[in-house]
Design an enzyme around this catalytic site. Sequence first.
Site, PDB file in Angstrom:
ATOM      1  N   ASP A 165     -48.398  40.301  -7.045  1.00  0.00           N
ATOM      2  CA  ASP A 165     -47.982  41.219  -7.973  1.00  0.00           C
ATOM      3  C   ASP A 165     -47.989  42.649  -7.544  1.00  0.00           C
ATOM      4  OD1 ASP A 165     -49.905  39.855 -11.092  1.00  0.00           O
ATOM      5  OD2 ASP A 165     -47.632  39.512 -10.065  1.00  0.00           O
ATOM      6  N   HIS A 168     -37.882  34.744  -9.581  1.00  0.00           N
ATOM      7  CA  HIS A 168     -36.550  34.825 -10.271  1.00  0.00           C
ATOM      8  C   HIS A 168     -36.275  33.673 -11.227  1.00  0.00           C
ATOM      9  CE1 HIS A 168     -33.893  37.766  -7.356  1.00  0.00           C
ATOM     10  NE2 HIS A 168     -34.861  38.341  -8.378  1.00  0.00           N
TER      11      HIS A 168
END
Length: 411
Positions: A217, A248
């Site tokens: 993150d 993605h």
Amino acid sequence: MRILLLDFVVLFASALARGTKSKICTVQHLGGMQDDGPNIRAAFQECSHNAKIVLDKYYRVDSLLLTTNLKDVDIELSGTVQYTPDIAKWSPESLFLTYQNATTYWFLSGTNLHVYGGGTIDANGQNTGTAGGSSTTFARPVPLTIGNSSNVVVENINQISSPFWNNFVYQSTNVTYKNINITSISYSSNPAANSDGWDIYRSSFVTITDSVVNNDDDCVLHIVTSSPAFKPNSTNIFVSNMFCNGSHGISVGSLGQYAGETDIVANVTVRNITMLHAQNGARIKVFGGNPSPNSTEGGGTGFVRNVTYQDFTVGDVDNPITLNQCYETDATICAEFPSNLTISDVHFINVTGTSSGANGDIVVDMECSTECQDITATGTHISPPNGTAEYVCKNIASTAEVRESGHHSEQ
Ligand SMILES: *[C@@H]1O[C@H](CO)[C@@H](O)[C@H](O)[C@H]1NC(C)=O
Ligand SMILES: *[C@@H]1O[C@H](CO)[C@@H](O)[C@H](O)[C@H]1NC(C)=O
Ligand SMILES: *[C@@H]1O[C@H](CO)[C@@H](O)[C@H](O)[C@H]1NC(C)=O
Ligand SMILES: *[C@@H]1O[C@H](CO)[C@@H](O)[C@H](O)[C@H]1NC(C)=O
Ligand SMILES: *[C@@H]1O[C@H](CO)[C@@H](O)[C@H](O)[C@H]1NC(C)=O
Ligand SMILES: *[C@@H]1O[C@H](CO)[C@@H](O)[C@H](O)[C@H]1NC(C)=O
Ligand SMILES: *[C@@H]1O[C@H](CO)[C@@H](O)[C@H](O)[C@H]1NC(C)=O
Ligand SMILES: *[C@@H]1O[C@H](CO)[C@@H](O)[C@H](O)[C@H]1NC(C)=O
Ligand SMILES: *[C@@H]1O[C@H](CO)[C@@H](O)[C@H](O)[C@H]1NC(C)=O
Ligand SMILES: *[C@@H]1O[C@H](CO)[C@@H](O)[C@H](O)[C@H]1NC(C)=O
Ligand SMILES: *[C@@H]1O[C@H](CO)[C@@H](O)[C@H](O)[C@H]1NC(C)=O
Ligand SMILES: *[C@@H]1O[C@H](CO)[C@@H](O)[C@H](O)[C@H]1NC(C)=O
């Protein structure tokens, strides 16, 4: 001087009668800063048929693992295979696989192979120094490629710190991945980039299930790819029970990039997916057409047919459902030269959750350059952070049920 350390045991009739392997090669490790690559290669030569290879230590690998012509081999990876971190050194030494300039540290090839054992492949890729794709001059190798293979099961394996895609399924058929934990975390200031979980090329009957893909993150400023990406000529692909964090999305494509080439993706089922903090959720991307016969920016032919995304939960995803047939193609060029790569029989069933708001209130964005046939979305309940969900559909046949609620715009 190199010392090969390899223990092997030949088992006789009783073992064969029980259906177990006739030979076991246990790979020792050299320790220190020495390369364990030669020991591993020697084991794969010694135990290449009806055998078991045990990798239960920590191995420091500083040379290409090209392990081919295997038949009926069990590979117990309960230890750790760690590649040395100097990518510039590896770049010319890894195996070049042409497609997207991909190269690999380990090309595992054969028939009836079983990789298992709870161990780890650590690509040590946090210090790659550059982000982006591989080039012919600076390649970031793929930690494990199953190539030119059939009937392969890879299960209960951890993969960490890949400098590029984690897994490449290359010209293979009947390959199953199960219970794979992928973590592409950058420990340095360089982001993990292009760390797709799987790329599938010219392969059929590929199953990926019960796996977790995590990206750091702390890298939210950077684009990080994680989940499966279906690249040219992939058929009969099943993906299920996946938890993906920071990615993605699960993509078919990109396809149709090169004029004169034919890309086919067919029979894809993606089911029971949780996709959090991602750029995309369920995605199909195809280049538009191009007037130049030598185009490398669209103009390819082929088809995407029979793709289903079902029971897909999104959380904080920029583009939960996205289908684009003018991918990276100038809008005017795409309007004048629609894509020759058709998209049909695509179904989004029960896609629910929240978008990130990065795309405003748009939660579904499906745009075809020529009409896409038989595209449906049923049971879609996706909320943007503020406002009312908006659905964009352009040149889509049979969108009737796309509009579960909210505003629908058609151009
Ligand atoms: C492959 O590498 C060449 C030369 O480094 C580069 O021009 C090309 O864009 C690369 N292709 C891809 C798909 O990354
Ligand atoms: C994979 O198979 C192709 C033929 O289909 C062959 O040309 C290529 O050398 C093989 N690759 C490796 C690394 O064995
Ligand atoms: C696919 O591979 C698995 C595992 O090796 C094997 O059990 C199965 O029979 C194969 N399926 C086909 C159709 O060959
Ligand atoms: C992967 O992680 C899950 C927990 O997230 C754990 O239950 C499982 O055993 C791990 N798999 C391996 C191969 O270590
Ligand atoms: C869906 O996938 C999750 C893992 O992400 C798993 O825990 C759960 O059991 C799966 N559900 C079904 C119905 O298979
Ligand atoms: C995909 O399949 C088509 C039809 O079999 C073939 O013409 C084309 O060369 C294949 N493309 C790739 C990238 O393998
Ligand atoms: C898709 O699956 C159907 C049904 O199994 C089969 O007939 C068809 O040949 C498959 N398509 C491709 C391109 O493999
Ligand atoms: C669509 O693909 C699935 C596998 O993903 C297959 O089971 C089914 O038969 C295919 N349907 C058609 C019409 O080809
Ligand atoms: C396409 O490439 C061929 C061979 O390299 C060349 O002869 C031709 O002039 C090129 N055409 C265009 C439109 O660029
Ligand atoms: C929709 O998918 C979720 C998981 O994302 C599942 O829990 C739920 O049962 C599914 N609903 C239907 C109607 O299939
Ligand atoms: C691809 O599309 C272009 C127009 O965009 C057309 O001129 C060409 O003939 C098509 N090629 C094929 C192989 O369908
Ligand atoms: C949602 O609305 C709040 C209050 O109007 C605003 O501060 C916030 O930026 C909005 N978020 C997004 C993602 O648009």
